[in-house]
Design an enzyme around this catalytic site. Structure first.
Site, short mmCIF file in Angstrom:
data_model
loop_
_atom_site.label_atom_id
_atom_site.label_comp_id
_atom_site.label_asym_id
_atom_site.label_seq_id
_atom_site.Cartn_x
_atom_site.Cartn_y
_atom_site.Cartn_z
N HIS A 191 49.16 31.48 40.14
CA HIS A 191 49.06 32.93 40.27
C HIS A 191 47.72 33.42 39.68
CE1 HIS A 191 50.98 37.05 40.26
NE2 HIS A 191 50.02 37.23 39.38
N GLU A 192 47.44 33.02 38.46
CA GLU A 192 46.21 33.49 37.80
C GLU A 192 44.97 32.89 38.47
OE1 GLU A 192 46.43 35.96 35.83
OE2 GLU A 192 48.58 35.84 35.51
ZN ZN Z 1 49.11 38.99 38.80
#
Ligand code: ZN
Length: 402
Positions: A191-192
């Site tokens: 995600h990051e």
């Molecule tokens: Zn996010």
């Protein structure tokens, strides 16, 4: 402050003021005694009302020949008793906005005088990374950095303590001991990595600062960027770039994990807010430069901004369609980009799983992306700035939560 002091102390205070004229009487945290009467807040109610009444009486007792100026400060002008604000009482309001980037740097410098700071520490960098911080937050930041320096048995505060203190004030302390499952950690890393990679590959996105997958506060990970110059204006291209960066966390999860987590809730909420403002306030959609939903400007800060609907049901549907279009188009762009950049995304996520925190230069080196180029591209790609009202500016702290 008068809390626990009562009406007689108010009398004394004003008496002293008269004796010492010309003088300024300053009352901090005015809302502590000045809340609307009869609103029924907590205990000590009667005494507070008496104190407030005494203050009103004293203020009315002054005439214009007496050189006594009464000033007060509050963070909650919205809860003040209206009687306090009538002519002859607190009848001028000065609204102090949160400091801009230059203001934040100045405030940091003032608080840094009291501590020993490494000559290499760049307060300007900290100022850029703290939009939305108040003076008190910045004082707290320096204080936290000093505490951290002490805990590390060091005598001089360096950039690393300032950075750590900034994150702590912004997001809460690191929770290295928090138990996260391997799959959650992997999800966070992708995600990051998605946010970071799209941010690096999008010329008009805010500069990437660092990425962390160490849980902090309620967030499992975060990607921080440094907004350009703290100005509250953004062009349509810049807003679209920000939307793409916001969408990237979710898209990366989708590509690699094949499932969604609820971690993108904050990203989605912020993206929706930006898209709606683009349509309804900033005239950045095919509906043209028309404002939909007039805001009723609050007299004081702190009050909710009320909007009244000044458009038809049919227009409401068009607005919704435009908002959808803006978000879905950002989503589609990001999906295309990250599918093409799948290898880099995977490499970054794996490096994050190993190192947990990486700054933009480390990421640039790993992926063969020149950070300087991003800066140059951005400069040439942004010939103008559109006006976005400060209060509504999406240039809020850019801290992604998963
Ligand atoms: Zn996010």
């Amino acid at each position: 402050m008068f809390v626990g002091v009562g009406a007689s102390r108010v009398r004394d205070l004003f008496e002293q003021g008269r004796k010492n004229a010309p003088c300024i009487i300053f009352i901090d945290e005015l809302d502590a005694v000045g809340r609307s009467r009869g609103a029924g807040y907590g205990g000590g109610h009667d005494e507070r009302e008496q104190t407030l009444n005494q203050m009103l009486v004293e203020m009315d007792g002054f005439d214009t020949t007496e050189a006594v100026i009464i000033m007060a400060a509050t963070n909650r002008p919205d809860v003040l008793d209206p009687a306090l604000l009538r002519p002859g009482r607190f009848d001028r309001q000065v609204i102090i906005d949160l400091p801009d980037v230059a203001g934040r740097e100045g405030i940091l410098k003032i608080h840094a005088r009291k501590v020993k700071l490494d000559v290499a520490a760049e307060l300007s960098n900290i100022a850029r990374g703290t939009p939305g911080f108040s003076g008190a937050d910045l004082a707290n930041l320096i204080n936290e950095a000093a505490l951290l320096t002490g805990r590390r048995n060091k005598l001089i505060i360096s950039m690393s303590e300032l950075e750590e203190a900034k994150d702590k004030v912004m997001m809460g302390p690191e929770r290295r001991s928090m138990i996260i499952s391997e799959s959650e950690k992997k999800n966070t890393a992708f995600h990051e990595a998605g946010h970071a990679l799209v941010s690096l590959l999008t010329p008009q996105a805010d500069f990437l600062h660092k990425v962390s997958i160490i849980p902090r506060g309620r967030a499992l990970g975060l990607t921080q960027s440094l907004p350009d110059d703290g100005s509250h204006t953004m062009s349509k291209n810049e807003l679209e770039a920000r939307l793409r960066v916001l969408m990237a966390g979710r898209v990366a999860e989708e590509i690699f994990i094949g499932d969604y987590s609820n971690g993108a809730a904050n990203d989605i909420e912020r993206a929706t807010r930006i898209a709606r403002a683009m349509v309804c306030e900033w005239g950045m959609s095919s509906l043209g430069p028309v404002a939909y939903g007039q805001k009723e400007e609050p007299i004081f800060i702190g009050k909710e901004i009320a909007r009244h609907k000044d458009y038809s049901e049919e227009k409401a549907r068009s607005i919704d369609d435009e908002v959808d279009k803006i978000i879905l188009s950002a989503y589609a762009d990001v999906k295309k980009l990250l599918t093409r950049e799948k290898n880099r995304l995977k490499r970054l996520a794996e490096a994050l799983l190993e190192k947990e925190v990486m700054n933009s230069h480390e990421i640039g080196t790993l992926l063969g992306i020149k950070i300087k180029e991003q800066e140059d591209l951005r400069k040439t790609a942004s010939p103008f700035k559109s006006t976005v009202p400060a209060e509504e500016s999406p240039a809020a702290p850019v801290t992604e939560k998963i």
